[in-house]
Design an enzyme around this catalytic site. Structure first.
Site, mmCIF file in Angstrom:
data_model
loop_
_atom_site.group_PDB
_atom_site.id
_atom_site.type_symbol
_atom_site.label_atom_id
_atom_site.label_comp_id
_atom_site.label_asym_id
_atom_site.label_seq_id
_atom_site.Cartn_x
_atom_site.Cartn_y
_atom_site.Cartn_z
ATOM 1 N N GLU A 32 -25.885 -6.632 -25.638
ATOM 2 C CA GLU A 32 -25.565 -8.022 -25.986
ATOM 3 C C GLU A 32 -24.454 -8.060 -27.027
ATOM 4 O O GLU A 32 -24.452 -7.250 -27.965
ATOM 5 C CB GLU A 32 -26.841 -8.688 -26.512
ATOM 6 C CG GLU A 32 -27.058 -10.097 -26.067
ATOM 7 C CD GLU A 32 -27.241 -10.284 -24.561
ATOM 8 O OE1 GLU A 32 -26.239 -10.511 -23.857
ATOM 9 O OE2 GLU A 32 -28.393 -10.209 -24.107
ATOM 10 N N HIS A 33 -23.551 -8.996 -26.846
ATOM 11 C CA HIS A 33 -22.364 -9.138 -27.719
ATOM 12 C C HIS A 33 -21.501 -7.871 -27.704
ATOM 13 O O HIS A 33 -20.777 -7.600 -28.650
ATOM 14 C CB HIS A 33 -22.769 -9.532 -29.151
ATOM 15 C CG HIS A 33 -23.287 -10.932 -29.213
ATOM 16 N ND1 HIS A 33 -22.465 -12.021 -29.344
ATOM 17 C CD2 HIS A 33 -24.547 -11.419 -29.105
ATOM 18 C CE1 HIS A 33 -23.201 -13.133 -29.336
ATOM 19 N NE2 HIS A 33 -24.467 -12.788 -29.186
ATOM 20 N N ASP A 35 -19.664 -7.280 -24.758
ATOM 21 C CA ASP A 35 -18.605 -7.454 -23.737
ATOM 22 C C ASP A 35 -17.236 -7.718 -24.361
ATOM 23 O O ASP A 35 -16.245 -7.076 -23.998
ATOM 24 C CB ASP A 35 -18.988 -8.502 -22.672
ATOM 25 C CG ASP A 35 -19.274 -9.893 -23.184
ATOM 26 O OD1 ASP A 35 -19.318 -10.086 -24.418
ATOM 27 O OD2 ASP A 35 -19.456 -10.806 -22.340
ATOM 28 N N GLY A 124 -28.281 -24.434 -21.520
ATOM 29 C CA GLY A 124 -28.523 -23.994 -22.898
ATOM 30 C C GLY A 124 -29.661 -22.995 -23.036
ATOM 31 O O GLY A 124 -30.216 -22.822 -24.114
ATOM 32 N N GLY A 126 -29.389 -19.729 -22.161
ATOM 33 C CA GLY A 126 -28.887 -18.351 -22.228
ATOM 34 C C GLY A 126 -28.796 -17.710 -20.855
ATOM 35 O O GLY A 126 -28.687 -16.490 -20.736
ATOM 36 N N SER A 128 -26.483 -18.669 -18.588
ATOM 37 C CA SER A 128 -25.092 -18.807 -18.137
ATOM 38 C C SER A 128 -24.848 -19.910 -17.124
ATOM 39 O O SER A 128 -24.207 -19.697 -16.095
ATOM 40 C CB SER A 128 -24.582 -17.501 -17.537
ATOM 41 O OG SER A 128 -24.486 -16.570 -18.524
ATOM 42 N N SER A 129 -25.369 -21.082 -17.430
ATOM 43 C CA SER A 129 -25.084 -22.209 -16.535
ATOM 44 C C SER A 129 -23.585 -22.489 -16.495
ATOM 45 O O SER A 129 -23.048 -22.858 -15.447
ATOM 46 C CB SER A 129 -25.861 -23.447 -16.981
ATOM 47 O OG SER A 129 -25.646 -23.689 -18.349
ATOM 48 N N ASP A 174 -20.696 -12.908 -18.177
ATOM 49 C CA ASP A 174 -21.392 -13.956 -17.417
ATOM 50 C C ASP A 174 -20.669 -14.273 -16.115
ATOM 51 O O ASP A 174 -21.278 -14.355 -15.043
ATOM 52 C CB ASP A 174 -21.506 -15.236 -18.254
ATOM 53 C CG ASP A 174 -22.201 -14.991 -19.586
ATOM 54 O OD1 ASP A 174 -22.715 -13.876 -19.783
ATOM 55 O OD2 ASP A 174 -22.218 -15.905 -20.414
ATOM 56 N N TYR A 223 -20.637 -18.408 -32.475
ATOM 57 C CA TYR A 223 -20.310 -17.323 -31.544
ATOM 58 C C TYR A 223 -18.903 -16.804 -31.841
ATOM 59 O O TYR A 223 -18.681 -15.607 -32.014
ATOM 60 C CB TYR A 223 -20.406 -17.849 -30.107
ATOM 61 C CG TYR A 223 -20.088 -16.826 -29.043
ATOM 62 C CD1 TYR A 223 -21.088 -16.067 -28.457
ATOM 63 C CD2 TYR A 223 -18.773 -16.610 -28.621
ATOM 64 C CE1 TYR A 223 -20.795 -15.131 -27.476
ATOM 65 C CE2 TYR A 223 -18.475 -15.673 -27.650
ATOM 66 C CZ TYR A 223 -19.496 -14.937 -27.076
ATOM 67 O OH TYR A 223 -19.197 -14.007 -26.117
HETATM 68 C C1 GLA Z 1 -22.608 -15.315 -23.974
HETATM 69 C C2 GLA Z 1 -21.161 -15.013 -23.583
HETATM 70 C C3 GLA Z 1 -21.031 -13.585 -23.040
HETATM 71 C C4 GLA Z 1 -21.665 -12.578 -23.976
HETATM 72 C C5 GLA Z 1 -23.060 -13.020 -24.411
HETATM 73 C C6 GLA Z 1 -23.644 -12.119 -25.457
HETATM 74 O O1 GLA Z 1 -23.428 -15.336 -22.849
HETATM 75 O O2 GLA Z 1 -20.704 -15.924 -22.617
HETATM 76 O O3 GLA Z 1 -19.678 -13.290 -22.810
HETATM 77 O O4 GLA Z 1 -20.853 -12.335 -25.082
HETATM 78 O O5 GLA Z 1 -23.074 -14.352 -24.894
HETATM 79 O O6 GLA Z 1 -23.836 -10.847 -24.959
#
Ligand code: GLA
Length: 385
Positions: A32-33, A35, A124, A126, A128-129, A174, A223
């Site tokens: 996570e975080h 990419d 919202g 998490g 990825s809508s 995403d 973010y």
């Molecule tokens: C969101 C962002 C992604 C990624 C995640 C955290 O979903 O759109 O690119 O950075 O947060 O991993």
């Protein structure tokens, strides 16, 4: 989702049937975080998706309709042109506009069309809508107008839309998962080279389940700030090691070298990222061996890092994570950008019912909110129906 209703609505509004496309939301097992730091991620597309019905309308305008949007807050209809000055005010329409604009910037101008957008990816949460929406529109426009983009370019178009028309400086995970998803497989993606491999995922004796705190997250300033922290640290490390372009290229030792040059907050955030990139690689090895308990422990480590070092958790997510631990769940952590949304949990079949009952009851007692539970089903990416 049954798309006959939106097809019927499309006919009612625009006088003819349109073509139907879909693109899914995603889960991410670990990584996570990482990419936007050029690291690895391990996402998979899921059975919750955005759908659109679309038809060229022979004009240079878009007529759009989004029946799922909260009618008290925003308009369901939007009509807009496709020049830079024509940005619509409805948020859902800005995604459509942004995708078309990004395509035009690459020299492939999109003519007018009618479109209805609907879907069942919780907003919202998490999952990825937004990326699902971008990928669905991108895939549909590409196909309808024979624009000739490949899936890589469509994922990058979605990401650029997010950067330039939504204001979130997201990574590629995403949109990539939404465009490249494959039934039954996670995707191990190297976000620096965009090389990827499908990673069959069928953990015998375990289930993957999401628990939605129903505390909606809205990615934005917080973010982007984290991304900036990472970039500042990269700049500091690159003074001595110019080959470092992303945190992926740096080691913990090189990070230590700049500890007095960067803020404590930037330092600890970067430490998390470098650790998380390695954690993903270790977890893939454990998954290959079928050691789900050890892989699950890595997920807990990720949660601790996201909560204490990267500070993107919240009390509701921490509570669900603790509850999972108490129930003996193999792995649990906040998923996606954070600040709300879901935990992803790897649960032994025999513990599943007890865990879900305990987690939802205790959560409601603690916060007065009913959590939502989604079993994860890994499905294909963007496609025409
Ligand atoms: C969101 C962002 C992604 C990624 C995640 C955290 O979903 O759109 O690119 O950075 O947060 O991993």
């Amino acid at each position: 989702m049954d798309t006959s209703k939106i097809q019927a609505k499309f006919k009612e509004l625009y006088g003819a049937e349109g073509a139907v496309y879909t693109s899914p939301g995603r889960i991410n097992l670990i990584g996570e975080h990482t990419d936007y730091n050029g690291g690895f991620v391990l996402p998979g597309a899921i059975d919750k998706a955005i759908y659109c019905v679309i038809k060229p309308n022979g004009t240079n305008k878009v007529r759009g309709y989004a029946p799922d949007e909260n009618p008290d807050k925003v308009a369901l209809n939007s009509e807009f042109g496709l020049e830079e000055a024509d940005k619509p005010k409805e948020r859902w329409a800005q995604y459509i506009f942004g995708v078309a604009r990004e395509m035009a910037k690459k020299g492939r101008k999109v003519p007018g069309f009618d479109i209805i957008i609907s879907g069942d990816v919780p907003l919202g949460a998490g999952m990825s809508s937004s990326a699902a929406l971008e990928s669905c529109v991108g895939f549909a426009l590409n196909d309808q107008f024979a624009l000739g983009f490949d899936r890589f370019e469509l994922a990058l178009t979605g990401q650029a839309t997010e950067h330039n028309y939504v204001g979130v400086k997201c990574g590629i995970m995403d949109q990539f998962a939404s465009c490249f998803g494959k039934e039954g497989s996670l995707i191990r993606l190297d976000c620096r080279s965009l090389e990827y491999e499908y990673f069959p995922f069928d953990p015998k004796g375990y289930k993957l389940v999401l628990i939605n705190t129903c505390v909606a997250h809205m990615l934005g300033g917080e973010y982007n700030e984290r991304r900036e922290s990472c970039e500042r640290v990269v700049a500091a490390i690159a003074e001595k090691h110019p080959e470092v372009k992303l945190l992926r290229d740096a080691s913990l030792d090189w990070l230590k070298e700049v500890s007095s040059k960067v803020s404590a907050v930037d330092y600890i955030r970067s430490e998390f990222v470098i650790e998380e990139i390695q954690r993903l690689l270790d977890t893939c090895e454990l998954l290959k061996k079928g050691d789900y308990e050890a892989a699950g422990r890595k997920m807990y480590e990720t949660h601790t890092g996201l909560s204490l070092k990267y500070t993107v958790s919240c009390p509701e997510l921490d509570f669900l994570n603790e509850t999972a631990k108490e129930c003996g769940v193999a792995g649990s952590r906040v998923m996606g950008g954070g600040f709300g949304g879901c935990t992803i949990n790897l649960v032994k079949d025999s513990l599943y019912d007890g865990f879900i009952q305990k987690a939802t009851e205790a959560y409601e007692k603690q916060f007065g909110i009913k959590a939502k539970v989604y079993d994860v089903v890994i499905k294909d990416g963007a496609r025409k129906l």
